[in-house]
Design an enzyme around this catalytic site. Structure first.
Site, PDB file in Angstrom:
ATOM      1  N   ASP A   1       0.761  -1.085   0.156  1.00 27.31           N
ATOM      2  CA  ASP A   1      -0.115   0.030  -0.188  1.00 27.31           C
ATOM      3  C   ASP A   1       0.936   1.451  -0.053  1.00 27.31           C
ATOM      4  O   ASP A   1       1.754   1.375   0.724  1.00 27.31           O
ATOM      5  CB  ASP A   1      -0.864  -0.050   1.395  1.00 27.31           C
ATOM      6  N   HIS A   2       0.772   2.274  -0.815  1.00 22.32           N
ATOM      7  CA  HIS A   2       1.330   3.344  -0.843  1.00 22.32           C
ATOM      8  C   HIS A   2       2.650   3.280  -1.136  1.00 22.32           C
ATOM      9  O   HIS A   2       3.745   3.781  -0.330  1.00 22.32           O
ATOM     10  CB  HIS A   2       0.966   4.241   0.116  1.00 22.32           C
TER      11      HIS A   2
ATOM     12  N   ASP B   1       2.756   4.538  -5.910  1.00 23.10           N
ATOM     13  CA  ASP B   1       2.146   5.722  -5.689  1.00 23.10           C
ATOM     14  C   ASP B   1       2.962   6.738  -6.035  1.00 23.10           C
ATOM     15  O   ASP B   1       4.021   7.215  -5.187  1.00 23.10           O
ATOM     16  CB  ASP B   1       1.577   5.950  -4.094  1.00 23.10           C
TER      17      ASP B   1
ATOM     18  N   GLU C   1      -2.192   5.753  -8.678  1.00 21.27           N
ATOM     19  CA  GLU C   1      -2.997   6.660  -8.074  1.00 21.27           C
ATOM     20  C   GLU C   1      -2.721   8.049  -8.747  1.00 21.27           C
ATOM     21  O   GLU C   1      -1.504   8.407  -9.234  1.00 21.27           O
ATOM     22  CB  GLU C   1      -2.661   6.714  -6.523  1.00 21.27           C
TER      23      GLU C   1
ATOM     24  N   HIS D   1      -7.343   9.713   4.630  1.00 22.11           N
ATOM     25  CA  HIS D   1      -6.827   8.888   5.523  1.00 22.11           C
ATOM     26  C   HIS D   1      -7.178   8.990   6.958  1.00 22.11           C
ATOM     27  O   HIS D   1      -6.975  10.328   7.297  1.00 22.11           O
ATOM     28  CB  HIS D   1      -5.212   8.453   5.219  1.00 22.11           C
TER      29      HIS D   1
ATOM     30  N   GLY E   1      -8.918   5.121   2.345  1.00 21.45           N
ATOM     31  CA  GLY E   1      -9.517   6.078   3.458  1.00 21.45           C
ATOM     32  C   GLY E   1     -10.986   5.590   3.611  1.00 21.45           C
ATOM     33  O   GLY E   1     -11.704   6.386   3.828  1.00 21.45           O
TER      34      GLY E   1
ATOM     35  N   SER F   1     -12.276   3.982   5.941  1.00 17.44           N
ATOM     36  CA  SER F   1     -12.704   4.112   7.457  1.00 17.44           C
ATOM     37  C   SER F   1     -13.658   5.304   7.729  1.00 17.44           C
ATOM     38  O   SER F   1     -13.086   6.380   7.290  1.00 17.44           O
ATOM     39  CB  SER F   1     -11.464   3.917   8.460  1.00 17.44           C
TER      40      SER F   1
ATOM     41  N   VAL G   1      -9.404  -0.041   3.971  1.00 18.83           N
ATOM     42  CA  VAL G   1      -9.562   0.336   5.556  1.00 18.83           C
ATOM     43  C   VAL G   1      -8.637  -0.137   6.475  1.00 18.83           C
ATOM     44  O   VAL G   1      -7.911  -1.091   6.464  1.00 18.83           O
ATOM     45  CB  VAL G   1     -10.895  -0.543   6.094  1.00 18.83           C
TER      46      VAL G   1
END
Length: 283
Positions: free
Chosen positions: A82-83, A104, A134, A178, A209, A211, A231
């Site tokens: 992730d990222h 990213d 992204e 986020h 993001g 959540s 999440v």
């Protein structure tokens, strides 16, 4: 079974549902995620954040045990970086066995973002791995930089980016941030951005993001073309709350506390799997 995101997201795109990607950083969090997916017969993505890996155990030490857990499951499990912002680190993760990575390069101008991402797509092909890209700038609640007008994804640039890079999934910014929102706060989403990008590209789109975004925002996002939902904060918060509740009892040891956090994490993941419409969707 251990797979890349490519197949599961392609089917989600066709079936108009979303696959959950849950941020993990150790074996216990990965165990909670995989067991929740197993119990609901859902495909699942274990997201490992570059920053967490660099601060915690690193890629090589953590990846192999989670791959073993994934292979032991009878549902599809992908591990996604992730990222990933450091090109060398992203390549190392692929060599260490990641089945999917997010390149990213969104902080760069569009031409540079396209170049970096396209090169990573080509590199990942030799590992049969999928690549998420992204465009746009998703804010961070914790840094008081929540997504605003200047951070939204430009649909025209996103369409060009998707076509020129050959990515398998595209993360866009259209209202989420986020982190953990203040109590009672639900972000406003720019669904017009999502609709235009989906209509022109047709590829799996990603909501970062996730959540605290609210059930209605998530349901509408899925109906308009979101196929992967990230999440992290809600997952971690559920486990922290479990620790707090057990500490009040003052009768539980560390082993039991950790296993209670796994249960709390599983319950939260199940909630999102059901919300995303992924229950029973694994091969």
């Amino acid at each position: 079974m251990y797979v890349s995101m490519k197949g599961m997201l392609a089917r989600a795109n066709q079936g108009k549902y979303a696959v959950m990607a849950i941020n993990c950083f150790n074996l216990e969090t990965a165990k909670a995620v995989i067991e929740a997916a197993q119990e609901l017969r859902a495909p699942i993505i274990v997201d490992l954040l570059q920053d967490h890996l660099m601060q915690h155990l690193g890629s090589k030490l953590l990846t192999r045990p989670i791959i073993e857990m994934a292979n032991a499951a009878s549902v599809e499990v992908a591990i996604n970086l992730d990222h990933g912002q450091d090109v060398g680190f992203v390549k190392r993760c692929l060599r260490d066995g990641f089945s999917s990575v997010m390149m990213d390069a969104s902080r760069y101008p569009i031409d540079e973002n396209i170049r970096i991402t396209k090169e990573m797509v080509e590199f990942a092909q030799s590992y049969d791995a999928s690549v998420e890209g992204e465009i746009g700038n998703i804010g961070s609640v914790s840094r008081n930089q929540m997504t605003d007008d200047e951070m939204y994804t430009n649909p025209d640039l996103a369409i060009r980016y998707a076509k020129e890079t050959g990515i398998d999934a595209l993360a866009i910014s259209y209202g989420s941030s986020h982190g953990d929102y203040p109590d009672g706060y639900i972000p406003a989403f720019r669904f017009d951005i999502l609709e235009k990008i989906k209509g022109e590209t047709g590829i799996p789109l990603v909501l970062h993001g996730g959540s605290g975004c609210g059930e209605e925002n998530i349901r509408k996002s899925i109906s308009l073309g979101i196929n992967k939902i990230n999440v992290g904060s809600d997952f971690f918060k559920a486990q922290v709350n479990s620790i707090k509740e057990n500490m009040v009892r003052n009768e539980i040891d560390y082993f039991d506390i950790i296993h209670q956090t796994i249960k709390a994490g599983k319950d939260l993941v199940k909630y999102y799997i059901e919300l995303a419409g992924t229950e029973g969707k694994s091969l």
